[in-house]
Design an enzyme around this catalytic site. Structure first.
Site, PDB file in Angstrom:
ATOM      1  N   CYS A  89      37.401  44.636  51.753  1.00 52.48           N
ATOM      2  CA  CYS A  89      38.358  44.474  50.656  1.00 52.48           C
ATOM      3  C   CYS A  89      39.779  44.868  51.043  1.00 52.48           C
ATOM      4  O   CYS A  89      40.730  44.433  50.402  1.00 52.48           O
ATOM      5  CB  CYS A  89      37.922  45.296  49.444  1.00 52.48           C
ATOM      6  SG  CYS A  89      36.328  44.800  48.771  1.00 52.48           S
ATOM      7  N   GLN A 148      27.281  48.151  46.966  1.00 54.13           N
ATOM      8  CA  GLN A 148      28.474  48.671  46.292  1.00 54.13           C
ATOM      9  C   GLN A 148      28.231  48.970  44.814  1.00 54.13           C
ATOM     10  O   GLN A 148      28.765  49.934  44.272  1.00 54.13           O
ATOM     11  CB  GLN A 148      29.630  47.676  46.445  1.00 54.13           C
ATOM     12  CG  GLN A 148      30.172  47.593  47.852  1.00 54.13           C
ATOM     13  CD  GLN A 148      31.510  46.883  47.925  1.00 54.13           C
ATOM     14  OE1 GLN A 148      32.102  46.521  46.907  1.00 54.13           O
ATOM     15  NE2 GLN A 148      32.000  46.681  49.129  1.00 54.13           N
ATOM     16  N   ARG A 208      41.668  38.655  29.640  1.00 52.44           N
ATOM     17  CA  ARG A 208      41.060  38.178  28.394  1.00 52.44           C
ATOM     18  C   ARG A 208      41.008  39.307  27.375  1.00 52.44           C
ATOM     19  O   ARG A 208      40.956  40.485  27.730  1.00 52.44           O
ATOM     20  CB  ARG A 208      39.646  37.645  28.650  1.00 52.44           C
ATOM     21  CG  ARG A 208      38.703  38.662  29.262  1.00 52.44           C
ATOM     22  CD  ARG A 208      37.332  38.077  29.526  1.00 52.44           C
ATOM     23  NE  ARG A 208      36.423  39.051  30.107  1.00 52.44           N
ATOM     24  CZ  ARG A 208      36.249  39.244  31.408  1.00 52.44           C
ATOM     25  NH1 ARG A 208      36.914  38.502  32.278  1.00 52.44           N
ATOM     26  NH2 ARG A 208      35.417  40.161  31.864  1.00 52.44           N
ATOM     27  N   SER A 210      39.561  42.058  25.305  1.00 54.78           N
ATOM     28  CA  SER A 210      38.346  42.848  25.494  1.00 54.78           C
ATOM     29  C   SER A 210      38.374  44.043  24.555  1.00 54.78           C
ATOM     30  O   SER A 210      39.425  44.649  24.335  1.00 54.78           O
ATOM     31  CB  SER A 210      38.238  43.342  26.949  1.00 54.78           C
ATOM     32  OG  SER A 210      38.133  42.265  27.841  1.00 54.78           O
ATOM     33  N   SER A 234      35.250  44.496  39.039  1.00 55.69           N
ATOM     34  CA  SER A 234      36.259  43.510  39.418  1.00 55.69           C
ATOM     35  C   SER A 234      35.683  42.106  39.299  1.00 55.69           C
ATOM     36  O   SER A 234      34.478  41.896  39.439  1.00 55.69           O
ATOM     37  CB  SER A 234      36.742  43.761  40.846  1.00 55.69           C
ATOM     38  OG  SER A 234      35.653  43.742  41.754  1.00 55.69           O
ATOM     39  N   HIS A 335      39.738  39.946  41.874  1.00 54.16           N
ATOM     40  CA  HIS A 335      39.677  40.579  43.195  1.00 54.16           C
ATOM     41  C   HIS A 335      39.265  39.555  44.252  1.00 54.16           C
ATOM     42  O   HIS A 335      38.132  39.545  44.723  1.00 54.16           O
ATOM     43  CB  HIS A 335      38.683  41.743  43.137  1.00 54.16           C
ATOM     44  CG  HIS A 335      38.504  42.503  44.400  1.00 54.16           C
ATOM     45  ND1 HIS A 335      39.407  42.486  45.450  1.00 54.16           N
ATOM     46  CD2 HIS A 335      37.488  43.330  44.795  1.00 54.16           C
ATOM     47  CE1 HIS A 335      38.961  43.270  46.421  1.00 54.16           C
ATOM     48  NE2 HIS A 335      37.806  43.781  46.057  1.00 54.16           N
ATOM     49  N   CYS A 365      39.101  50.945  48.063  1.00 53.47           N
ATOM     50  CA  CYS A 365      37.821  51.166  48.728  1.00 53.47           C
ATOM     51  C   CYS A 365      37.429  49.911  49.494  1.00 53.47           C
ATOM     52  O   CYS A 365      37.816  48.801  49.130  1.00 53.47           O
ATOM     53  CB  CYS A 365      36.741  51.543  47.711  1.00 53.47           C
ATOM     54  SG  CYS A 365      36.524  50.353  46.371  1.00 53.47           S
ATOM     55  N   GLY A 367      34.210  48.038  52.217  1.00 56.02           N
ATOM     56  CA  GLY A 367      32.842  48.065  52.706  1.00 56.02           C
ATOM     57  C   GLY A 367      32.689  48.988  53.896  1.00 56.02           C
ATOM     58  O   GLY A 367      33.570  49.094  54.734  1.00 56.02           O
TER      59      GLY A 367
END
Length: 379
Positions: A89, A148, A208, A210, A234, A335, A365, A367
């Site tokens: 990431c 994850q 959106r 929420s 994400s 993401h 963060c 992997g």
């Protein structure tokens, strides 16, 4: 003394999975931001020494060094090279760090750092199969097969975050992103994309309405009695982002006006099983290396891979909550993996410029239990 400065930063709108950008080849998305950089800055692309591009799922349309493919797709001179990197990431945030190192060392005079990911066209995990497992037996004996989502559940449990708390954080992400969109705060950083049918895509698609009620109705994904849902994670997305970087001396020579300087870059590694906590030691390391106090940092971008990640970061670092992801994060904006580091940097630098914030820090963060942290200084 040589330095590394950013003279332009641009991104596409972030498209949702199978949304407006899903019909565009990732090399064409990349070419779009490359040409937007050239147009906005007025540079001749021939002066660019290299394009350093983050991309995670390097398979199919995103393989064969998509950085070089993007350069040629953009119509830039054949003399301009490109290299593609993968730090999961954080790939395009690492691209910025490599670009800065190359500028300061004298290997580059002008360089582009950025990245791309089309998760609609190249789904996450499509480079893996039962026959091509990324973890050898020796790794699996020690760490198992890290997940994850399970890591995010482990963070929520360890830090004591309830389902309501993580959903509240997610609602706030959408509210901040919607306000930023509606107030035009993203307009200066987005290069609108014109589709083949003439439709112009100029806004991020993931934002959106929420509420706690709507998020509370979603089922947990990784653990039956857990807290992680699609609503507090994400979004799977498509997009590209890029930064034009040079030295202060070269910028003056080319008639360019720097926006910000790369002040400090660091890396940190932590437990690869929980996987998502390295932004905490990375931030601590960046502050220590920079000599800056926490209260001197006026804005923070901490990638919202899952809501507990920035929540745990905030609890341990003790930053001002109002300075964290002030324009929303990946829960609302999306993401696109290889793009996200450069997207965060682009959003952060424009926010610093618009609000006169001297120092900003981004971290995310990655992997394998890693994290980049980067401090920018407004010029």
């Amino acid at each position: 003394m040589r330095d590394a400065v950013i003279v332009e930063a641009v991104r596409t709108p972030v498209g949702k999975r199978n949304g407006a950008l899903s019909g565009i080849h990732p090399a064409e998305l990349s070419a779009h931001v490359l040409n937007s950089l050239a147009q906005r800055s007025g540079i001749d692309p021939a002066v660019v020494d290299d394009v350093i591009w983050g991309c995670v799922t390097q398979v199919g349309e995103q393989t064969f060094d998509i950085a070089r493919t993007a350069v040629l797709t953009a119509g830039w001179p054949e003399s301009v090279t490109g290299v593609t990197i993968d730090r999961q990431c954080g790939s395009s945030q690492q691209a910025i760090a490599f670009a800065a190192a190359g500028l300061i060392s004298g290997q580059y005079d002008v360089v582009v750092a950025g990245g791309v990911e089309s998760m609609s066209r190249m789904p996450m995990g499509s480079s893996v199969s039962e026959e091509t497992h990324p973890y050898p037996a020796t790794f699996r004996e020690k760490y198992g097969v890290p997940n994850q989502g399970i890591g995010a559940e482990m963070i929520a449990e360890r830090w004591g975050f309830s389902r309501t708390q993580v959903d509240e954080f997610s609602v706030a992400s959408h509210e901040k992103a919607a306000a930023a969109r509606d107030e035009g705060r993203f307009a200066g950083q987005i290069a609108p994309v014109t589709l083949p049918d003439g439709t112009v895509v100029e806004h991020d698609e993931g934002i959106r309405p929420s509420t706690l009620e709507t998020l509370g109705n979603l089922r947990t994904v990784f653990k039956e009695d857990g807290v992680i849902t699609a609503g507090n994670s994400s979004q799977i997305s498509d997009g590209s982002a890029a930064l034009l970087m040079t030295t202060s001396e070269k910028a003056e020579e080319l008639g360019l006006t720097p926006i910000a300087r790369v002040h400090t870059t660091v890396l940190a590694g932590s437990d690869p099983v929980i996987m998502l906590t390295a932004p905490i030691p990375a931030t601590q390391k960046a502050l220590a290396k920079s000599g800056l106090r926490l209260d001197e940092i006026g804005a923070f971008e901490v990638n919202e891979a899952f809501a507990p990640v920035p929540m745990a970061w905030l609890a341990d670092i003790g930053a001002d909550p109002k300075a964290l992801n002030p324009n929303g994060g990946a829960i609302a904006l999306g993401h696109p993996l290889g793009c996200s580091g450069a997207r965060l940097a682009t959003t952060l630098i424009h926010h610093m410029k618009d609000n006169g914030i001297r120092y900003g820090l981004q971290t995310m963060c990655e992997g394998g239990g890693q994290a980049n942290a980067t401090i920018f200084e407004l010029l």
